[in-house]
Enzyme design. Structure first.
Site, PDB file in Angstrom:
ATOM      1  N   CYS A   1       0.843  -1.206   0.000  1.00 34.40           N
ATOM      2  CA  CYS A   1       0.000   0.000   0.000  1.00 34.40           C
ATOM      3  C   CYS A   1       0.877   1.255   0.000  1.00 34.40           C
ATOM      4  CB  CYS A   1      -0.976  -0.028   1.171  1.00 34.40           C
ATOM      5  SG  CYS A   1      -2.306   1.185   0.971  1.00 34.40           S
TER       6      CYS A   1
ATOM      7  N   GLU B   1      -1.155  -8.293   5.085  1.00 33.32           N
ATOM      8  CA  GLU B   1      -1.115  -8.396   6.560  1.00 33.32           C
ATOM      9  C   GLU B   1      -2.513  -8.265   7.158  1.00 33.32           C
ATOM     10  OE1 GLU B   1      -0.531  -5.765   4.915  1.00 33.32           O
ATOM     11  OE2 GLU B   1      -1.173  -3.992   6.034  1.00 33.32           O
TER      12      GLU B   1
ATOM     13  N   HIS C   1      -3.497  -5.374   0.972  1.00 32.91           N
ATOM     14  CA  HIS C   1      -2.853  -5.564   2.274  1.00 32.91           C
ATOM     15  C   HIS C   1      -2.809  -7.042   2.682  1.00 32.91           C
ATOM     16  CE1 HIS C   1      -2.573  -1.392   3.824  1.00 32.91           C
ATOM     17  NE2 HIS C   1      -3.593  -1.162   3.022  1.00 32.91           N
TER      18      HIS C   1
END
Lengths: 83, 228
Positions: free
Chosen positions: B88, B207, B205
């Site tokens: 990002c 994560e 993303h």
């Protein structure tokens, strides 16, 4: 050394979509204005001292190359005036 | 794959650094946050440039952080083969720093978009995608206002010819269509490789799609597993 103001104008290359400009155009039309197109640009006014106008322009040009513009999506122009 | 100690580089305005450390920890990867002014620790064997809004997205998203002194160290490490992943805002920083080709700019919608998307895995012979099969469709969230991948026609042809597209936005069945393109990215590109396959950036993303307790999808874990 002479004092100059270098003006760097950074704009999207022709053909690169500019959603912010489109949105601004739409808003102007909502306000009742007639227009057929709108382009936006960033303008940086840089005060600096240099031996001559060419040297001032060269320094501003490097600033544009290294930070102010992203060459992948932007074109830029440099104009120098004595201050 | 790499089995490395990861430095997650925190800039002022980064906000996914803790998430990245936690997701990596869940996968058994030793990771720590590193404040950019402190430079990379000597034991750095892997690098994550995390998401967020470094420097308030001034000038262009990622532009300021990309010129921070630590990025010289990151570039040197990347050139030495240290794995680097930009997520990002980290992807924006990576492209602004020249680690990867192209640029990420304002979404075609002119809006900030926070939503789950589907990605088609374009290559499986990279560390970042070894966990997947070719053509796999994974669900990972995006959260960005400037995620539209732009690169110019000639450079895009080179990117494709060099096989450096890692992920493309697609529908749930893996079809790469305009409707499945959340931000107007050229070629639906969501993630690309750098000059080395050990360097990659992506706007979605991983994560946020790793921890089973908090995420609806754990499809992103495979990307972070590169560091494991």
């Amino acid at each position: 050394m002479t004092d100059y103001t270098a003006t760097v104008t950074v704009r999207l290359k022709r053909g690169v979509l500019d959603p912010e400009a489109e949105t601004t155009k739409d808003a102007l039309e909502r306000l009742g204005f007639e227009l057929s197109g709108l382009r936006s640009a960033d303008r940086f006014e840089i005060d600096l001292s240099a031996d001559d106008a060419d040297a001032a322009a060269a320094r501003a040009d490097e600033m544009a190359e290294r930070l102010l513009a992203n060459p992948t999506i932007h074109d830029y122009e440099v104009a120098v005036e004595e201050r | 794959m790499f089995g490395v100690t990861v430095s997650v580089v925190q800039f002022g305005g980064s906000n996914c650094d803790r998430d990245a450390v936690r997701a990596l920890g869940h996968l058994g990867v030793d990771a720590e946050r590193v404040w950019h002014e402190d430079g990379l620790p000597d034991d750095t064997e892997g690098i994550v440039l995390p998401g967020g809004f470094s420097y308030g997205d001034y000038l262009r998203a990622g532009a300021m952080a990309a010129r921070a002194p630590i990025m010289e160290e990151v570039r040197d490490a990347a050139a030495d083969g240290v794995p680097v992943l930009g997520v990002c805002n980290g992807a924006q920083i990576g492209s602004e720093a020249g680690l990867t080709p192209g640029a990420f700019t304002t979404n075609a919608s002119a809006r900030f978009q926070c939503e789950p998307v589907h990605l088609r895995v374009e290559r499986t012979d990279t560390p970042w995608t070894a966990a997947y099969d070719e053509g796999d469709v994974i669900e990972v969230p995006i959260a960005h206002g400037e995620g539209r991948f732009e690169i110019g026609d000639d450079a895009y042809d080179d990117l494709v010819a060099d096989d450096r597209v890692l992920f493309r936005y697609c529908d749930a069945d893996g079809n790469v269509t305009d409707d499945a393109n959340p931000n107007g990215s050229t070629g639906n590109v969501a993630g690309v490789l750098g000059e080395r396959e050990t360097v990659a950036v992506l706007m979605p993303h991983p994560e946020r799609a790793t921890l089973p307790d908090v995420a609806t999808s754990t499809d992103g874990a495979g990307i972070l597993e590169a560091f494991a």
